[in-house]
Design an enzyme around this catalytic site. Structure first.
Site, PDB file in Angstrom:
ATOM      1  N   GLN A 150       6.088  -0.179   9.430  1.00  0.00           N
ATOM      2  CA  GLN A 150       6.401  -1.357   8.616  1.00  0.00           C
ATOM      3  C   GLN A 150       7.785  -1.228   8.002  1.00  0.00           C
ATOM      4  OE1 GLN A 150       4.677  -2.676   4.521  1.00  0.00           O
ATOM      5  NE2 GLN A 150       3.345  -3.566   6.079  1.00  0.00           N
ATOM      6  N   CYS A 173       6.269  -8.173  -0.186  1.00  0.00           N
ATOM      7  CA  CYS A 173       6.348  -7.341  -1.386  1.00  0.00           C
ATOM      8  C   CYS A 173       6.899  -8.152  -2.557  1.00  0.00           C
ATOM      9  CB  CYS A 173       7.229  -6.128  -1.121  1.00  0.00           C
ATOM     10  SG  CYS A 173       7.251  -4.951  -2.494  1.00  0.00           S
ATOM     11  N   MET A 220       0.830  -1.202   0.000  1.00  0.00           N
ATOM     12  CA  MET A 220       0.000   0.000   0.000  1.00  0.00           C
ATOM     13  C   MET A 220       0.869   1.259   0.000  1.00  0.00           C
ATOM     14  SD  MET A 220      -3.188  -1.090   0.022  1.00  0.00           S
ATOM     15  CE  MET A 220      -4.307  -0.014   0.921  1.00  0.00           C
ATOM     16  N   ASN A 258      -4.846 -12.779   4.889  1.00  0.00           N
ATOM     17  CA  ASN A 258      -4.912 -11.671   3.945  1.00  0.00           C
ATOM     18  C   ASN A 258      -5.116 -12.226   2.551  1.00  0.00           C
ATOM     19  OD1 ASN A 258      -2.550  -9.584   2.303  1.00  0.00           O
ATOM     20  ND2 ASN A 258      -4.575  -8.918   2.906  1.00  0.00           N
ATOM     21  N   GLY A 261      -5.920  -4.940   2.626  1.00  0.00           N
ATOM     22  CA  GLY A 261      -5.076  -4.154   1.749  1.00  0.00           C
ATOM     23  C   GLY A 261      -5.930  -3.453   0.712  1.00  0.00           C
ATOM     24  N   ARG A 262      -5.976  -4.011  -0.491  1.00  0.00           N
ATOM     25  CA  ARG A 262      -6.688  -3.347  -1.589  1.00  0.00           C
ATOM     26  C   ARG A 262      -8.169  -3.151  -1.325  1.00  0.00           C
ATOM     27  NH1 ARG A 262      -5.925  -7.258  -6.204  1.00  0.00           N
ATOM     28  NH2 ARG A 262      -5.892  -8.745  -4.465  1.00  0.00           N
TER      29      ARG A 262
END
Length: 353
Positions: A54, A85, A1, A186, A210-211
């Site tokens: 983070q 990531c 994000m 997630n 997240g999204r």
């Protein structure tokens, strides 16, 4: 994000009931070197608690220094380590979702962070693995548990999947069975009902969003209601959404220091907020090019504020999806899982994923 979860967006999510919200991904080298952009990114709003930071890094020594700095200067209350990531600029240096393949290096990194944290909670987020032939999540999660992390969060896709296809919730269930510490799930949580289904299907202890919250911070209000046993859901009219859009731009302007910077940064959020609502292409383009709060407000006023929430978009993916692809790795990365050598030039000198 990256570029999303800044002070402004976190405030909106907090007001909607988000339990814990992390800042954008911060590289440990940039933090230790006090990169001005990075130091700005780790700012928290007054009253924002707990402060969750983070981190991304590949070198255990640099990670230790970064966490020591966080503790000594009281920069955060919680440290989340990003091993999920999958963008090439990260994986080609052995970082992110590539790193858990190197078991000894991964163990050294996590142990260094936990030791340096001096009791402050350290957590990790990871993916299933590099691809279907190189899964890492069970080994890595056990290593993280032994190192003393507070919980493990699993994005139930491989790095090769990126954001395509369907998240493998069965992997979350397997991880829950393998660990004694909490496991967070997630992947493909677009509505509060998805979170309830995930927890029922996997036994996980909580969810990571997240999204799903892009252009929809009220998802956290829905989640809070769902976890409390309520069927209440937020279905805002277009007028309510436009008010939230303007407030988001105001908060960004205050955080970035100038109205123009705030509204410019807000542009990327326009399409997410307006997804499914009636708004002509010309007006959408104008909103995505606005450069002042006054201009943004005038354009938002042209929308039909009585338009109801578009039920047809419920459950639809948000944000990037893309297609699967080969993961870019350092040369010879897959040859020796037990090597703890840090790849040459591994540490990124800027922040963001």
């Amino acid at each position: 994000m990256a570029g999303i979860t800044n002070v402004a967006f976190r405030q909106l999510c907090r007001e909607q009931g988000a339990g814990l919200y992390v800042c954008e991904m911060i590289t440990t080298r940039a933090l230790v070197e006090r990169n001005p952009k990075t130091m700005s990114m780790i700012r928290f709003a007054e009253g924002e608690h707990p402060r969750s930071l983070q981190l991304y890094g590949v070198d255990p020594a640099t990670i230790r220094k970064a966490v020591e700095m966080i503790v000594e200067e009281d920069l955060a209350d919680h440290i989340d380590m990003n091993f999920g990531c999958s963008v090439p600029k990260v994986t080609r240096r052995g970082g992110g979702s590539a790193l858990p393949w190197k078991r000894r290096l991964f163990a050294s990194i996590v142990s260094s962070a936990v030791e340096a944290a001096q009791g402050r909670p350290v957590t990790v987020k990871m993916r299933i693995g590099i691809d279907e032939d190189h899964e890492t999540y069970l080994d890595a999660a056990r290593i993280a548990q032994d190192a003393g992390v507070a919980w493990v969060a699993l994005h139930a896709r491989t790095a090769a999947q990126r954001y395509s296809g369907t998240a493998r919730w069965d992997a979350i269930a397997a991880l829950k069975q393998a660990l004694d510490i909490p496991v967070l799930g997630n992947g493909d949580i677009w509505e509060a009902t998805d979170a309830l289904r995930m927890m029922a299907a996997t036994g996980c202890d909580g969810v990571v969003i997240g999204r799903g919250c892009l252009g929809r911070p009220w998802l956290f209000a829905d989640l809070a209601a769902a976890f409390a046993g309520s069927d209440a859901r937020s279905l805002p009219s277009l007028g309510e959404v436009t008010a939230l859009m303007y407030r988001h731009a105001e908060l960004l302007s205050a955080w970035l220091g100038t109205e123009r910077d705030g509204v410019t940064d807000f542009r990327k959020h326009v399409a997410w907020y307006l997804k499914g609502f009636p708004a002509g292409g010309e007006l959408r383009r104008a909103l995505a090019m606005s450069s002042s709060l006054a201009e943004l407000g005038d354009l938002l006023a042209e929308l039909d504020h009585e338009a109801p929430f578009p039920h047809e978009i419920l459950g639809q993916p948000r944000g990037r999806t893309g297609t699967p692809g080969k993961v870019v790795l350092p040369e010879g990365w897959l040859n020796d899982r037990d090597s703890d050598l840090v790849p040459e030039g591994a540490e990124l000198d800027d922040s963001g994923g």
